[in-house]
Motif scaffolding. Structure first.
Motif, mmCIF file in Angstrom:
data_model
loop_
_atom_site.group_PDB
_atom_site.id
_atom_site.type_symbol
_atom_site.label_atom_id
_atom_site.label_comp_id
_atom_site.label_asym_id
_atom_site.label_seq_id
_atom_site.Cartn_x
_atom_site.Cartn_y
_atom_site.Cartn_z
ATOM 1 N N ILE A 51 33.963 28.243 33.668
ATOM 2 C CA ILE A 51 35.198 28.959 33.914
ATOM 3 C C ILE A 51 36.364 28.038 33.623
ATOM 4 O O ILE A 51 36.323 26.850 33.957
ATOM 5 N N SER A 52 37.372 28.575 32.999
ATOM 6 C CA SER A 52 38.566 27.808 32.663
ATOM 7 C C SER A 52 39.588 27.982 33.783
ATOM 8 O O SER A 52 40.102 29.069 34.003
ATOM 9 N N ILE A 53 39.853 26.897 34.489
ATOM 10 C CA ILE A 53 40.759 26.923 35.631
ATOM 11 C C ILE A 53 42.179 26.609 35.158
ATOM 12 O O ILE A 53 42.392 25.667 34.404
ATOM 13 N N ASP A 54 43.136 27.398 35.642
ATOM 14 C CA ASP A 54 44.541 27.150 35.322
ATOM 15 C C ASP A 54 45.362 27.476 36.563
ATOM 16 O O ASP A 54 45.604 28.648 36.865
ATOM 17 N N HIS A 55 45.800 26.457 37.280
ATOM 18 C CA HIS A 55 46.546 26.669 38.511
ATOM 19 C C HIS A 55 47.950 27.216 38.257
ATOM 20 O O HIS A 55 48.631 27.631 39.196
ATOM 21 N N ASN A 56 48.397 27.235 37.006
ATOM 22 C CA ASN A 56 49.707 27.788 36.678
ATOM 23 C C ASN A 56 49.632 29.255 36.281
ATOM 24 O O ASN A 56 50.661 29.931 36.203
ATOM 25 N N MET A 57 48.437 29.751 36.022
ATOM 26 C CA MET A 57 48.242 31.155 35.637
ATOM 27 C C MET A 57 46.981 31.654 36.324
ATOM 28 O O MET A 57 45.934 31.812 35.710
ATOM 29 N N MET A 58 47.084 31.905 37.622
ATOM 30 C CA MET A 58 45.897 32.172 38.428
ATOM 31 C C MET A 58 45.400 33.603 38.359
ATOM 32 O O MET A 58 44.370 33.913 38.931
ATOM 33 N N TYR A 59 46.108 34.477 37.646
ATOM 34 C CA TYR A 59 45.747 35.887 37.710
ATOM 35 C C TYR A 59 45.154 36.416 36.415
ATOM 36 O O TYR A 59 45.203 37.600 36.143
ATOM 37 N N LYS A 60 44.610 35.523 35.636
ATOM 38 C CA LYS A 60 43.941 35.953 34.425
ATOM 39 C C LYS A 60 42.658 36.705 34.782
ATOM 40 O O LYS A 60 42.007 36.411 35.771
ATOM 41 N N ASP A 61 42.307 37.673 33.957
ATOM 42 C CA ASP A 61 41.047 38.395 34.151
ATOM 43 C C ASP A 61 39.875 37.447 33.939
ATOM 44 O O ASP A 61 39.889 36.607 33.035
ATOM 45 N N LEU A 62 38.842 37.608 34.768
ATOM 46 C CA LEU A 62 37.682 36.740 34.651
ATOM 47 C C LEU A 62 37.056 36.793 33.269
ATOM 48 O O LEU A 62 36.590 35.772 32.751
ATOM 49 N N VAL A 80 36.401 32.196 40.767
ATOM 50 C CA VAL A 80 37.182 31.140 41.404
ATOM 51 C C VAL A 80 38.038 31.729 42.509
ATOM 52 O O VAL A 80 38.559 32.836 42.379
ATOM 53 N N ASP A 81 38.153 30.995 43.590
ATOM 54 C CA ASP A 81 39.109 31.296 44.660
ATOM 55 C C ASP A 81 40.091 30.138 44.683
ATOM 56 O O ASP A 81 39.778 29.049 45.185
ATOM 57 N N TYR A 82 41.283 30.382 44.125
ATOM 58 C CA TYR A 82 42.255 29.292 44.035
ATOM 59 C C TYR A 82 42.722 28.841 45.416
ATOM 60 O O TYR A 82 42.992 27.661 45.632
ATOM 61 N N ALA A 83 42.825 29.749 46.335
ATOM 62 C CA ALA A 83 43.293 29.392 47.677
ATOM 63 C C ALA A 83 42.336 28.413 48.350
ATOM 64 O O ALA A 83 42.750 27.549 49.122
ATOM 65 N N LYS A 84 41.045 28.555 48.067
ATOM 66 C CA LYS A 84 40.036 27.677 48.646
ATOM 67 C C LYS A 84 39.623 26.567 47.683
ATOM 68 O O LYS A 84 38.760 25.760 48.012
ATOM 69 N N ASN A 85 40.211 26.568 46.494
ATOM 70 C CA ASN A 85 39.865 25.567 45.476
ATOM 71 C C ASN A 85 38.358 25.514 45.245
ATOM 72 O O ASN A 85 37.760 24.437 45.126
ATOM 73 N N THR A 86 37.762 26.676 45.175
ATOM 74 C CA THR A 86 36.310 26.773 45.097
ATOM 75 C C THR A 86 35.898 27.666 43.941
ATOM 76 O O THR A 86 36.468 28.740 43.741
ATOM 77 N N VAL A 87 34.908 27.203 43.203
ATOM 78 C CA VAL A 87 34.285 28.015 42.156
ATOM 79 C C VAL A 87 32.919 28.457 42.668
ATOM 80 O O VAL A 87 32.173 27.664 43.244
ATOM 81 N N TYR A 88 32.625 29.724 42.454
ATOM 82 C CA TYR A 88 31.373 30.292 42.940
ATOM 83 C C TYR A 88 30.463 30.681 41.782
ATOM 84 O O TYR A 88 30.939 31.049 40.698
ATOM 85 N N LEU A 89 29.181 30.625 42.043
ATOM 86 C CA LEU A 89 28.196 31.206 41.138
ATOM 87 C C LEU A 89 27.374 32.186 41.967
ATOM 88 O O LEU A 89 26.557 31.777 42.796
ATOM 89 N N GLN A 90 27.648 33.457 41.778
ATOM 90 C CA GLN A 90 26.900 34.500 42.470
ATOM 91 C C GLN A 90 25.656 34.811 41.654
ATOM 92 O O GLN A 90 25.755 35.144 40.468
#
Length: 132
Positions: A51-62, A80-90
């Motif tokens: 996943i490409s993380i971008d804290h300046n554009m957090m609302y991109k579609d997955l 990704v949950d930016y508020a928790k700074n966590t990436v998940y693998l479901q």
């Protein structure tokens, strides 16, 4: 210093689900890549998803910021949950062949159109065992 920590692994029956978490601390860039890998017993490590993380554009579609290996499409989802700074693998509909050590890594270069990324920082891994 970048630190990568995974959690959420465990023992699950075939057909069950697990959600793995990855927290990366100490990353100084607002844009980076997080990837998931796994290594089954006796096999080489394989890439699963990124996943490409971008804290300046957090609302991109997955679908615009993620890439996943073909055999996992429809069963595994990275998010990704930016508020928790966590990436998940479901991981759903798990199979015994999904057994292995799942590792998270931080790097750069993941794209939705095929690049799997390049990785500089790795976690210790979390074991997943799927019983039949």
């Amino acid at each position: 210093e970048v630190r990568v920590v995974e959690s959420g692994g465990g023992l699950v029956q075939a057909g069950g689900s697990l959600r793995l978490s990855c927290v990366a601390s100490g990353v100084t860039s607002d844009e980076y890549t997080v990837g998931w890998f796994r290594q089954a017993p006796g096999k080489e490590r394989e890439w699963l998803s990124c996943i490409s993380i971008d804290h300046n554009m957090m609302y991109k579609d997955l679908e615009d910021i993620t890439n996943i290996v073909d055999f996992a499409k429809g069963r595994f989802t990275i998010s990704v949950d930016y508020a928790k700074n966590t990436v998940y693998l479901q991981m759903n509909t798990l199979k015994p062949e999904d057994t292995g050590v799942y590792t998270c890594a931080v790097g750069w270069g993941c794209t939705a159109w095929g690049r799997r990324g390049w990785y500089d920082y790795w976690g210790q891994g979390t074991p997943v065992t799927v019983s039949s």
